[in-house]
Enzyme design. Sequence first.
Site, PDB file in Angstrom:
ATOM      1  N   ASP A  10       0.940  -0.721   0.023  1.00 20.11           N
ATOM      2  CA  ASP A  10       0.035   0.092   0.230  1.00 20.11           C
ATOM      3  C   ASP A  10       0.663   1.276   0.058  1.00 20.11           C
ATOM      4  O   ASP A  10       1.726   1.135   0.501  1.00 20.11           O
ATOM      5  CB  ASP A  10      -0.910   0.085   1.307  1.00 20.11           C
ATOM      6  CG  ASP A  10      -1.403  -1.336   1.692  1.00 20.11           C
ATOM      7  OD1 ASP A  10      -2.284  -2.222   0.235  1.00 20.11           O
ATOM      8  OD2 ASP A  10      -2.261  -1.703   2.714  1.00 20.11           O
TER       9      ASP A  10
HETATM   10  N1  URA Z   1      -1.272  -5.825   4.238  1.00 20.96           N
HETATM   11  C1  URA Z   1      -1.760  -4.853   3.694  1.00 20.96           C
HETATM   12  O1  URA Z   1      -2.199  -4.642   4.698  1.00 20.96           O
HETATM   13  N2  URA Z   1      -1.013  -3.731   3.095  1.00 20.96           N
HETATM   14  C2  URA Z   1      -0.379  -3.772   2.580  1.00 20.96           C
HETATM   15  O2  URA Z   1       0.693  -3.073   2.276  1.00 20.96           O
HETATM   16  C3  URA Z   1       0.317  -5.342   2.205  1.00 20.96           C
HETATM   17  C4  URA Z   1       0.055  -5.921   3.135  1.00 20.96           C
END
Ligand code: URA
Length: 235
Positions: A101
């Site tokens: 993310d």
């Molecule tokens: N899980 C998440 O919620 N975000 C990420 O970036 C990776 C795994």
Amino acid sequence: MRIDKYLCDGLGISRKEATKLLKSGDVTVDDVMIKSGSVKVKEGQSVAWQERPIVLRGPRYLMMNKPEGVVCSHEDGFNHTVFVLIDEVRYEDLHFAGRLDVDTTGLLLITDDGQWSHRITSPKHKCDKTYRVWLADPVQDDYQHKIAEGILLRNEREPTLPAQMEVVGENEVLLTIHEGKYHQVKRMFAALGNKVVGLHRERIGNITLDADLELGEYRDLTEQEIQSIFNKTTG
Ligand code: URA
């Protein structure tokens, strides 16, 4: 391979640009000037532009310590993408072996080898990923058990695969999961009534984030790291 295709692959340029380079008379194959794009380059021949050798590279495998604020995509109307940090020819051929993310930091694997990345991202291979997670509220006693049993996430029919959690501090855990559902870690803790306030990926399979990489830096993977994904990805 035709010389114009060789120049495109080796220099990351278009066919039109390759034709222009050839016309300039600066391209040689085994020290002989070549102007026609249809000339074939054979195994073992050396291609040069202005006497600088052009070598074709094999597939590329990179590890980045991803900073916050950049997105794992080639285009984004709002944020910078990870590619503003990557100085590679033909960067448009590269993709991510497991996205992070925009606000997640840490280990990001980038490659142009689809078979290799498939072994990381396909649910069939159950490749481990370890995250350091900082939570808004303190870790509760029942988290470990619930995470090991599998958690039903919102809008999902099946619970998550059994995962492992290690408590590191009052609000900090290490979580190892074996799949990669959308926003999985954040949704797992949301389902437990908590909130992720910081997330950092430390490991994918047997590849651990290099501690020498500052946020935003990247390096080539070693041969051993590359092969570790082909050899074993399940935990
Ligand atoms: N899980 C998440 O919620 N975000 C990420 O970036 C990776 C795994």
